[in-house]
Design a protein around this motif. Structure first.
Motif, PDB file in Angstrom:
ATOM      1  N   ASN A   1     -48.143   5.544  66.660  1.00  0.00           N
ATOM      2  CA  ASN A   1     -47.992   5.608  65.215  1.00  0.00           C
ATOM      3  C   ASN A   1     -49.390   5.652  64.585  1.00  0.00           C
TER       4      ASN A   1
ATOM      5  N   TYR B   1     -36.257   6.445  60.450  1.00  0.00           N
ATOM      6  CA  TYR B   1     -36.774   5.193  60.983  1.00  0.00           C
ATOM      7  C   TYR B   1     -38.124   4.836  60.381  1.00  0.00           C
TER       8      TYR B   1
ATOM      9  N   PRO C   1     -41.490   3.383  61.828  1.00  0.00           N
ATOM     10  CA  PRO C   1     -42.078   3.129  63.139  1.00  0.00           C
ATOM     11  C   PRO C   1     -42.913   1.847  63.152  1.00  0.00           C
TER      12      PRO C   1
ATOM     13  N   CYS D   1     -44.001   6.484  67.745  1.00  0.00           N
ATOM     14  CA  CYS D   1     -43.142   7.495  67.119  1.00  0.00           C
ATOM     15  C   CYS D   1     -42.523   8.334  68.225  1.00  0.00           C
TER      16      CYS D   1
ATOM     17  N   THR E   1     -38.827   3.501  71.201  1.00  0.00           N
ATOM     18  CA  THR E   1     -39.824   3.443  70.127  1.00  0.00           C
ATOM     19  C   THR E   1     -39.977   2.049  69.522  1.00  0.00           C
TER      20      THR E   1
ATOM     21  N   PRO F   1     -38.728   0.461  66.932  1.00  0.00           N
ATOM     22  CA  PRO F   1     -39.104   0.637  65.527  1.00  0.00           C
ATOM     23  C   PRO F   1     -38.809  -0.617  64.708  1.00  0.00           C
TER      24      PRO F   1
END
Ligand SMILES: [Ca+2]
Ligand SMILES: [Ca+2]
Ligand SMILES: [Ca+2]
Ligand SMILES: [Ca+2]
Ligand SMILES: [Ca+2]
Ligand SMILES: [Ca+2]
Ligand SMILES: [Ca+2]
Ligand SMILES: [Ca+2]
Ligand SMILES: [Ca+2]
Ligand SMILES: [Ca+2]
Ligand SMILES: [Ca+2]
Ligand SMILES: [Ca+2]
Ligand SMILES: [Ca+2]
Ligand SMILES: [Ca+2]
Ligand SMILES: [Ca+2]
Ligand SMILES: [Ca+2]
Lengths: 129, 129, 129, 129, 129, 129, 129, 129, 129, 129
Positions: free
Chosen positions: D14, D49, D51, D55, D90, D92
């Motif tokens: 990210n 989403y 992050p 990502c 990920t 998130p």
């Protein structure tokens, strides 16, 4: 290796040359430079054609369009030039190119040009109810 | 003399700093290069902000956007960077930037980032029936 | 120096006079005054033409449209007059002007007028399936 | 070498982990098989989403979606499973997956599932007028 | 027992062979594989025809379309082939097939092909005001 | 006798001052002059308000809008000024003005400003399913 | 003095009788009474015509339409009658009237009638690409 | 007394038999049963015709459509049958019936059939610019 | 063996009971009879729910909806009854049913009803920018 | 016997008074007279309410709306009056009336008014993702 812009249009053999049929291609990402101001111009290109022996290869068409990114080009001229290049590369029975340019000065402009092979007749249009 | 792309953002004085109000700006002609393939990417930018002392000047914003034309830029990074540049130039009470990128590989992506001035409270939203 | 409204239409050379092709222009910001009430009227103009030797220059078209801002003009008359002025300036093979006026008294009006060069035949329309 | 479907989701760092921002991705080309009839099902996936450190990489997402092409999958189950896979890959702060399936038996179905990181609070929504 | 993909097109007797009439069929769920990349392609098929003695049976058409799911197919070729198969199965007075493929490389493509029975004349089109 | 543009806003008595209710007015025909270039600008105005003792009279609002036809006006300033004039004339419980300006330089701008009477609370919004 | 409904249609001189051109008028506020039930019916009228010496004056057209407010009228009959009245008043080269009535009993109805001056030929339609 | 479904179509006298004009009727609520599965099918019917001596009465048309509610009917057959019934009842100069059926098995179907009175010629279509 | 209408709603196990997620179902083909006139009524049903242990099976939902085809039903009552039946069959955490009925007497009606499990709290809505 | 306009609103018993649910009604055919000019005004009414013991009967609502056909009525006043009449007749838990009037003088107006029963609380809105 990154790909490159290129004015070379590649083709492939028409898989059905014995039939008049239509191929339509929409390219929303045409951009060039305004010859007067140097600023970017944008347009969507609409191509439709009846192939003879050759069809335009899509990836090379994308590279071809990319090649205008740093060129100055007037709306009317560039539309006719792109049509001429595509005609030269594919020698189609019929080809029409429409370029719809983004608004400039509050005014919307589009240009439409056609090429017809000498002696070619469009198939009689069948309008079903 | 043709104009030039430039990362310099110019501003003008907010004519009504005593009121929280909203300015919305849509820029449909953002284009940069994909750092992986070198090919052009395209997006529409949507900016909305509550100005403090300064508003972004539109012509310089146009030149600023133009300055990305030959730069490689990832979607997530460039959206955050543009927001940061606009925040630095205008020091707004609040700013939100949305970038909607054109389809790539059959997938559509957009990125949205916000900045809020420390201590600033959004005016209570009035939802009229 | 600020620009000025002007009824003078400027032109440039048609870059492809050997081909019949179409130029379409949309002007959403036409405004004049109603001769009966003195109040502003608004319309969107749609122009399409096949150029002969000359194309209308867009900036001068914008100034031309601006020149109606303080003039009284009836819908039917002004549409025909603008067409006549454009025909005089560009001597096109074919030209069509559509003016769609904003609603007045709950009624929507539009006017469409055409000019065809003597002896000119429209290219046979190709309707692809 | 032709590419291959794969359930492996790749990620990249990210670029702005210090800010809560939104990434939206639309995948119109999801297809799997109906476990009851064996026939193809189709859906559009909408992912959004916030992050944290990672990502999702778009090309691997495309390969991941492709990997369902020959699998039997119920609407409700597969939506939750894809969300779980994306969350696992990920990690998130927040993720929402919407799957809109094509009509079957005259009935339209969609499924929406969310994941929220423990302790994460959505940034206070700013609704500008 | 789960159903199976199949290239066999079934027909039923045209219930009104003494009248030229139109049948239109839209199939939004065509998918095949790109012969170059091996990745899935997607299209919507639009079929319209004037039947002679036979009409195409819809369930078999669905199975026929399904049979392309694991086949490599170029846009131009597959459109002409599907038309040929449908013509062979139903021997219609007239048939037109349009395939609109999903965007690839930022470019939208569609292909349209027609078959007309030797000696058949389309009924004179009646355009009511 | 032709009517005249006028900055005087007339009002009539609110027929239901004991109830908070909403009046929405859309004026698609605002035009003024750009202070930098002298050229015409165009916008659509959206007004929504909760009246107290007075409602704005529509014909005088039309004349008021007309009065900007020959004035130079910046987007941000003029939106706030029109709101201030309307607030002064009608002293509403709440008023919001949105001005959506036509595209200039490929960029779309709109401005939204609000006034809230001191001490007035918006009625609790009822969101019916 | 309040205005009055009236079946009298007023006209003004066609400012360009030497040219065949089109005037289109849309009247969304036609209402009459159903002769069977006595209840109100509603329709939108679409008029298009090529004037000869006279054009219909819009305010009188509004009063004319208003005059049907208290009359019983069948859909098919009233459309033909209004066309006849407009033809009688303006003696146009060509006139077409379309009336789209609001849904009744779950069924939508519209009626279209035309008048063509004896011996008048429509100008050859130019279909630009 | 509740009304009843009925295959009897009633008519009324054409109020303007001396003019070829068009009547269009849209019936969104056609439903019958699928002869294969027994399950309900749904369609919207679009009827357009040029009456001779008789027009179809709308309430009886509604009852006629209702009469299919419990009948098994194939798409192609029922469209032709309804057209035949309407032609028999009204003996029009021209009639066209379009039936757009709801999606089944992911496939959309519509059927269009026409009747033309022997010797009747459609009025020459006037295409105004 | 043809299928049959049935008021029995079948369910399957919620594959993810540990997560609050949303299932949305649209049924465009609801039809019943008006208790006053005996004539058919039509509506589109929109269902959205958060399942607990059971999900409604789509084919049985289709048969359930079919079972209203020959029943008299008032708009307000039938919407509440269908919701009650679905709640009884699936015991969801939350369920909302919207029925949009076709126009009758020029008036459009829809009815929306909800059920919430005692003690269930909707997950806090996350509104991403 | 033809029906008659009437200001009497009839009601029927709410079939589900134990549940707060929503009824929405759209009436596109409201017309009255402008008190200043005597000319017809037109609006679409949107009603939404949560019934208590009584629901408004649709046919009487149609007659009620019809009763304004020959009355002079200002936009703001008539919207509030119709709401008051509906509240008086049905004593709902909550009711909102929106009237969108047709354009007059180039300006679009709508009015929205609400009634809330003393002590009634709207059910907590459930916003599913
Ligand atoms: Ca454009
Ligand atoms: Ca774009
Ligand atoms: Ca995008
Ligand atoms: Ca207009
Ligand atoms: Ca769906
Ligand atoms: Ca889909
Ligand atoms: Ca396509
Ligand atoms: Ca598609
Ligand atoms: Ca505008
Ligand atoms: Ca704007
Ligand atoms: Ca209608
Ligand atoms: Ca359908
Ligand atoms: Ca419906
Ligand atoms: Ca409805
Ligand atoms: Ca209306
Ligand atoms: Ca309005």
């Amino acid at each position: 290796m990154p790909s490159q812009p290129s004015k070379t249009l590649e083709t492939f053999d028409n898989p059905m040359p014995e039939r008049d049929y239509t191929i339509r291609i929409e390219v929303p990402e045409f951009t060039c430079l305004c010859p007067k101001t140097g600023q970017p111009d944008f347009a969507t290109l609409y191509l439709e054609y009846v192939p003879e022996a050759k069809c335009v290869e899509l990836k090379s068409l994308k590279m071809y369009v990319w090649a205008y990114r740093d060129e100055g080009a007037f709306h009317e001229k560039v539309t006719n030039t792109i049509l001429d290049d595509l005609v030269k590369a594919t020698e189609p029975r019929f080809m029409r190119l429409t370029a719809k340019f983004n608004v400039r000065g509050g005014i919307y402009t589009s240009v439409v040009a056609e090429h017809r092979q000498s002696g070619w007749q469009a198939p009689e249009a069948v309008t079903l109810p």
